[in-house]
Design a protein around this motif. Structure first.
Motif, PDB file in Angstrom:
ATOM      1  N   LEU A  29       0.850  -1.182  -0.026  1.00 37.38           N
ATOM      2  CA  LEU A  29      -0.043  -0.113   0.068  1.00 37.38           C
ATOM      3  C   LEU A  29       1.001   1.344   0.218  1.00 37.38           C
ATOM      4  O   LEU A  29       1.630   1.638   0.987  1.00 37.38           O
ATOM      5  N   LEU A  30       0.999   2.137  -0.938  1.00 40.37           N
ATOM      6  CA  LEU A  30       1.704   3.002  -1.342  1.00 40.37           C
ATOM      7  C   LEU A  30       0.936   4.377  -0.878  1.00 40.37           C
ATOM      8  O   LEU A  30       0.137   4.643  -1.290  1.00 40.37           O
ATOM      9  N   PHE A  31       1.532   5.373  -0.218  1.00 43.94           N
ATOM     10  CA  PHE A  31       1.275   6.513   0.091  1.00 43.94           C
ATOM     11  C   PHE A  31       1.377   7.310  -0.990  1.00 43.94           C
ATOM     12  O   PHE A  31       2.353   7.559  -1.871  1.00 43.94           O
ATOM     13  N   ILE A  32       0.514   8.361  -1.450  1.00 44.15           N
ATOM     14  CA  ILE A  32       0.427   9.061  -2.743  1.00 44.15           C
ATOM     15  C   ILE A  32       0.531  10.815  -2.223  1.00 44.15           C
ATOM     16  O   ILE A  32      -0.369  11.143  -1.656  1.00 44.15           O
ATOM     17  N   ASP A  33       1.699  11.365  -2.633  1.00 41.68           N
ATOM     18  CA  ASP A  33       1.838  12.629  -2.571  1.00 41.68           C
ATOM     19  C   ASP A  33       1.312  13.530  -3.120  1.00 41.68           C
ATOM     20  O   ASP A  33       0.941  15.001  -2.729  1.00 41.68           O
ATOM     21  N   ARG A  34       0.931  13.388  -4.506  1.00 42.67           N
ATOM     22  CA  ARG A  34       0.193  14.310  -5.151  1.00 42.67           C
ATOM     23  C   ARG A  34      -0.728  13.673  -6.296  1.00 42.67           C
ATOM     24  O   ARG A  34      -0.562  12.631  -6.948  1.00 42.67           O
ATOM     25  N   HIS A  35      -1.818  13.805  -6.067  1.00 43.22           N
ATOM     26  CA  HIS A  35      -2.905  13.235  -7.140  1.00 43.22           C
ATOM     27  C   HIS A  35      -3.610  14.353  -8.152  1.00 43.22           C
ATOM     28  O   HIS A  35      -4.093  15.404  -7.489  1.00 43.22           O
ATOM     29  N   LEU A  36      -3.317  14.068  -9.075  1.00 43.87           N
ATOM     30  CA  LEU A  36      -3.590  15.327 -10.200  1.00 43.87           C
ATOM     31  C   LEU A  36      -5.102  14.843 -10.848  1.00 43.87           C
ATOM     32  O   LEU A  36      -5.160  13.569 -11.439  1.00 43.87           O
ATOM     33  N   VAL A  37      -6.153  15.635 -10.765  1.00 42.17           N
ATOM     34  CA  VAL A  37      -7.378  15.060 -11.466  1.00 42.17           C
ATOM     35  C   VAL A  37      -7.764  16.069 -12.613  1.00 42.17           C
ATOM     36  O   VAL A  37      -7.322  17.321 -12.541  1.00 42.17           O
ATOM     37  N   HIS A  38      -8.368  15.414 -13.717  1.00 42.75           N
ATOM     38  CA  HIS A  38      -8.771  16.349 -14.943  1.00 42.75           C
ATOM     39  C   HIS A  38     -10.082  15.752 -15.029  1.00 42.75           C
ATOM     40  O   HIS A  38     -10.719  15.249 -14.474  1.00 42.75           O
ATOM     41  N   GLU A  39     -10.699  16.432 -16.361  1.00 41.39           N
ATOM     42  CA  GLU A  39     -12.017  16.194 -16.613  1.00 41.39           C
ATOM     43  C   GLU A  39     -12.556  14.640 -16.635  1.00 41.39           C
ATOM     44  O   GLU A  39     -13.634  14.399 -16.321  1.00 41.39           O
ATOM     45  N   GLY A  40     -11.635  14.015 -17.123  1.00 41.69           N
ATOM     46  CA  GLY A  40     -11.712  12.492 -17.306  1.00 41.69           C
ATOM     47  C   GLY A  40     -11.960  11.962 -16.005  1.00 41.69           C
ATOM     48  O   GLY A  40     -12.509  10.577 -15.667  1.00 41.69           O
ATOM     49  N   SER A  41     -11.826  12.490 -14.620  1.00 40.59           N
ATOM     50  CA  SER A  41     -12.029  11.863 -13.505  1.00 40.59           C
ATOM     51  C   SER A  41     -13.514  11.722 -12.842  1.00 40.59           C
ATOM     52  O   SER A  41     -13.660  11.543 -11.746  1.00 40.59           O
ATOM     53  N   PHE A  42     -14.283  12.155 -13.962  1.00 41.49           N
ATOM     54  CA  PHE A  42     -15.686  12.356 -13.063  1.00 41.49           C
ATOM     55  C   PHE A  42     -16.270  10.758 -12.772  1.00 41.49           C
ATOM     56  O   PHE A  42     -17.115  10.913 -11.915  1.00 41.49           O
ATOM     57  N   HIS A  43     -15.579   9.818 -13.482  1.00 41.54           N
ATOM     58  CA  HIS A  43     -16.401   8.455 -12.988  1.00 41.54           C
ATOM     59  C   HIS A  43     -15.829   8.156 -11.590  1.00 41.54           C
ATOM     60  O   HIS A  43     -16.695   7.669 -10.971  1.00 41.54           O
ATOM     61  N   ALA A  44     -14.569   8.729 -11.357  1.00 39.17           N
ATOM     62  CA  ALA A  44     -14.153   8.582  -9.951  1.00 39.17           C
ATOM     63  C   ALA A  44     -14.833   9.402  -8.986  1.00 39.17           C
ATOM     64  O   ALA A  44     -15.503   8.840  -7.952  1.00 39.17           O
ATOM     65  N   PHE A  45     -15.103  10.545  -9.460  1.00 40.51           N
ATOM     66  CA  PHE A  45     -16.146  11.436  -8.517  1.00 40.51           C
ATOM     67  C   PHE A  45     -17.550  10.654  -8.287  1.00 40.51           C
ATOM     68  O   PHE A  45     -18.043  10.863  -7.196  1.00 40.51           O
ATOM     69  N   ASN A  46     -18.097  10.181  -9.301  1.00 43.18           N
ATOM     70  CA  ASN A  46     -19.190   9.841  -9.327  1.00 43.18           C
ATOM     71  C   ASN A  46     -19.190   8.442  -8.247  1.00 43.18           C
ATOM     72  O   ASN A  46     -20.519   8.448  -7.587  1.00 43.18           O
ATOM     73  N   LYS A  47     -18.301   7.676  -8.108  1.00 41.52           N
ATOM     74  CA  LYS A  47     -18.024   6.592  -7.289  1.00 41.52           C
ATOM     75  C   LYS A  47     -18.288   7.033  -5.827  1.00 41.52           C
ATOM     76  O   LYS A  47     -18.673   6.297  -4.868  1.00 41.52           O
ATOM     77  N   LEU A  48     -17.357   8.268  -5.748  1.00 42.56           N
ATOM     78  CA  LEU A  48     -17.296   8.979  -4.305  1.00 42.56           C
ATOM     79  C   LEU A  48     -18.723   9.327  -3.932  1.00 42.56           C
ATOM     80  O   LEU A  48     -19.170   9.145  -2.703  1.00 42.56           O
ATOM     81  N   LYS A  49     -19.348   9.847  -4.940  1.00 46.22           N
ATOM     82  CA  LYS A  49     -20.976  10.233  -4.487  1.00 46.22           C
ATOM     83  C   LYS A  49     -21.704   9.199  -4.166  1.00 46.22           C
ATOM     84  O   LYS A  49     -22.371   9.187  -3.353  1.00 46.22           O
ATOM     85  N   GLU A  50     -21.528   8.120  -4.791  1.00 44.04           N
ATOM     86  CA  GLU A  50     -22.379   6.890  -4.615  1.00 44.04           C
ATOM     87  C   GLU A  50     -22.205   6.342  -3.203  1.00 44.04           C
ATOM     88  O   GLU A  50     -23.231   5.939  -2.356  1.00 44.04           O
ATOM     89  N   LYS A  51     -21.007   6.491  -2.745  1.00 44.53           N
ATOM     90  CA  LYS A  51     -20.518   6.129  -1.198  1.00 44.53           C
ATOM     91  C   LYS A  51     -20.717   7.063  -0.299  1.00 44.53           C
ATOM     92  O   LYS A  51     -20.382   7.005   0.822  1.00 44.53           O
TER      93      LYS A  51
END
Lengths: 472, 206
Positions: A29-51
């Motif tokens: 399990l790796l810790f992530i220092d920088r997470h860059l998100v662009h327009e295509g990240s909407f699938h992931a944000f939708n998962k967040l909303k579902e949860k």
């Protein structure tokens, strides 16, 4: 520290510093220092909303609008509603989650892999991820940076970590001085042609050797950007004085005592002398010529003096079948000299080659000359655009007959509507010559910015080096 | 996620190398939500001509392909862009397994996260299987326990990372496990902040 410590690669040093825990099956399990998100990240944000979940570390998450942004207007109201909707959706998702944002209307906006380094988000020794395969770019600083899919984006949003299996290590050494006019793009295409588009699958690359050390930060970014085109999820270069000098003074980079401490730590980020690599590849810098692609995979690359390969002369049936398919799509004949291939347009831009040095290289070839074909020049960010305009590069491009537009992914991927028309042939500074990448039926030839400029002037692919001599 | 154990189905042959994710799902179709389905866009520009009519000679347009849950293809499948929509398109079309000599790393990882098995075989075996589908059209069994592909009376072994094998066999989603480790992550964050003060970002001015 004991004398018996195992020699380590650069990759392993950065990896080990980020392990939160290890599972019985070997996944870490790796810790992530920088997470860059662009327009295509909407699938992931939708998962967040579902949860009904929250972003664990909004402070380490950065939103950048680039894939869909228009390059010919600064008003979203003038853009097709479905495309404008993608940009607004990112804005909304970032705002709702208190995420730092470089949105369409931000004066610092640009391509995510251009503004990361530019703003000082990218630093040696960090882990960086983004839902974009060219995240390998940031490895130029000695960061462990790789592209991820939407499920992984959701996982990072929720936990700031990722389960990963340690890949194998490959060292690609380019020693010796490259000839004048040879760029990082030529080095990268030569590597991909040598090892294949899947040659580094399952591996993390470290680029080493005197030709790599001699590259500027921007050259290193181009080289690491193209790691994914040889199949590697990440490519790294050990940080050195060139790296530290680039980082110093960037808006979001550490400063003062914190920076001094950081640089001391970053100096340790080199592969130990006797560190083991699973595979080693060696290229001689002096053998590298200006290189172009002729086919539909970045591995279909040859020096500009070569000819289109002949599938009938190939022993490998599978390779011959690929070459036939490529020549059919590209509308090329076996044996045709590469420097006779006529083009319809050019594109200078993308996360691979849109930085100030790229624009300077293209402009130095185009200065006082006229392009025979139309073309688009899209700087990597508003700050790159501003700098280019201060240097008068925009006037050179415009005087040559090319369009000078705003920053974004633009004609590399065509999502914003900047497309190469079907059947047309484009000399392009981008990263992928896949079928239809620049638009359905579009034919792409990859090369360096200077080579694209030369092709624009000649109307066909051509060796830039005689033009460099006559310009100087 | 639905566990993957053993699958008996028909296979579709796609004898092409380096089918990248831009082919699997052209960029212009990626704006829709997952719920709307991506199957109709799978390999869109290969399956359909400029007028939108299906190309009759393209393997995925054959009647048999509509029932196939296994796709067999050549090396470097899924190279390129990290778009998970490429996997959505395959899964929504009905595929549960892709057999090929090599896969793009990000694609393979995305596949496993959606219950799609990337089964890696040797180039020689891939060619033999592609030939068998052409000549016999036989049903295939893919057994993830034993990492075996059965075609008639022939067996081919495939490889997959053991971590992914376990994950697919159990239908695990990493997220539930990781959320249960929140305390470990918090302890890492605390320790790390002291060890690498330079790694944090300055506070936002707004």
């Amino acid at each position: 520290m004991t004398a018996t410590r195992q020699p380590q690669t650069l990759f392993d040093k950065v990896w080990d510093a980020h392990v939160v825990t290890r599972r019985e099956d070997g996944a870490e399990l790796l810790f992530i220092d920088r997470h860059l998100v662009h327009e295509g990240s909407f699938h992931a944000f939708n998962k967040l909303k579902e949860k009904r979940a929250k972003v664990r570390r909004p402070d380490l998450t950065i939103g950048v609008a680039d894939h869909y942004v228009p390059t010919r207007t600064r008003a979203l109201s003038e853009v097709a509603p479905d495309i404008a909707g993608m940009i607004r959706q990112l804005d909304d998702n970032c705002r709702a989650n208190a995420i730092r944002m470089f949105g369409f209307d931000d004066p610092r906006q640009g391509i995510v892999h251009v503004i990361g380094p530019e703003q000082g988000l990218t630093l040696p020794g960090l882990t960086m991820v983004c839902g974009d395969s060219h995240t390998s770019t940031h490895g130029a600083f000695g960061a462990l940076a790789f592209g991820i899919g939407a499920s992984e984006v959701a996982h990072v949003l929720l936990t700031q970590t990722l389960w990963q299996k340690r890949p194998k290590r490959m060292r690609i050494t380019v020693d010796g001085a490259t000839a004048p006019g040879i760029t990082a793009k030529d080095i990268a295409l030569s590597i991909i042609a040598r090892i294949g588009a899947d040659g580094a699958q399952g591996h993390a690359i470290e680029y080493a050797g005197s030709a790599i050390r001699a590259l500027t930060m921007e050259g290193r970014l181009t080289l690491c950007n193209l790691s994914i085109e040889s199949g590697a999820r990440c490519g790294m270069i050990a940080p050195d004085e060139t790296t530290f000098a680039y980082v110093r003074g960037r808006p979001l980079a550490p400063a003062g005592d914190v920076l001094d401490g950081a640089i001391a730590a970053w100096r340790e980020l080199t592969s130990d002398a006797d560190a083991a690599f699973d595979r080693a590849v060696l290229l001689d810098g002096k053998d590298i010529a200006p290189t172009v692609t002729w086919g539909i995979s970045p591995e279909d690359a040859l020096p500009i003096g070569a000819s289109v390969p002949d599938p009938a002369a190939m022993d490998d049936a599978s390779r011959a079948s690929h070459v036939r398919e490529a020549l059919d799509y590209m509308g090329l004949a076996p044996g045709q000299a590469l420097d006779t291939i006529r083009i319809d347009r050019v594109f200078i831009g993308s996360c691979t080659n849109s930085r100030i040095e790229d624009l300077r290289a293209a402009a130095s070839v185009l200065a006082g000359r006229t392009a025979r074909v139309p073309g688009l020049v899209s700087p990597g960010s508003h700050l790159v655009k501003q700098q280019a305009e201060q240097e008068g590069l925009d006037r050179i491009f415009i005087a040559a007959g090319l369009d000078w537009v705003g920053p974004g992914c633009s004609m590399c991927v065509g999502m914003n509507g900047d497309l190469v028309p079907s059947g047309e042939r484009c000399a392009s500074t981008t990263n992928r010559n896949f079928k239809g990448r620049q638009g359905p039926g579009a034919r792409t030839h990859l090369m360096s910015p200077a080579m694209v400029a030369a092709a624009a002037i000649a109307g066909h692919l051509t060796d830039v080096r005689p033009l460099l001599r006559s310009a100087s | 996620m639905k566990p993957f154990d053993r699958l008996t189905t028909s296979a579709c042959a796609l004898p092409l190398a380096s089918i990248d994710t831009d082919q699997l799902i052209p960029a212009r179709f990626m704006k829709r939500s997952r719920a709307d389905g991506y199957g109709q866009f799978l390999l869109h520009d290969m399956r359909f001509d400029e007028t939108g009519a299906p190309r009759p000679d393209f393997p995925l347009n054959a009647d048999a392909a509509k029932r196939a849950e296994v796709l067999v293809t050549r090396r470097n499948f899924g190279a390129g862009s990290s778009r998970e929509a490429a996997v959505y398109a395959l899964v929504d079309f009905g595929f549960r397994c892709v057999i090929a000599p090599s896969f793009g790393d990000i694609f393979a990882s995305n596949a496993v996260n959606n219950g799609l098995l990337p089964a890696k075989v040797s180039e020689a075996d891939a060619e033999e299987i592609l030939g068998l589908i052409e000549t016999t059209g036989a049903a295939v069994t893919v057994d993830l326990h034993d990492c075996l592909i059965r075609f008639g009376n022939r067996n081919y072994s495939f490889t997959i990372d053991p971590i992914w094998q376990t994950k697919l066999l159990n239908g695990w989603d990493d997220l539930d496990l990781t959320l249960s480790l929140s305390g470990d992550i918090g302890r890492f964050e605390q320790r790390d902040q002291a060890e690498r003060p330079w790694a944090r970002l300055p506070d936002r001015p707004d």
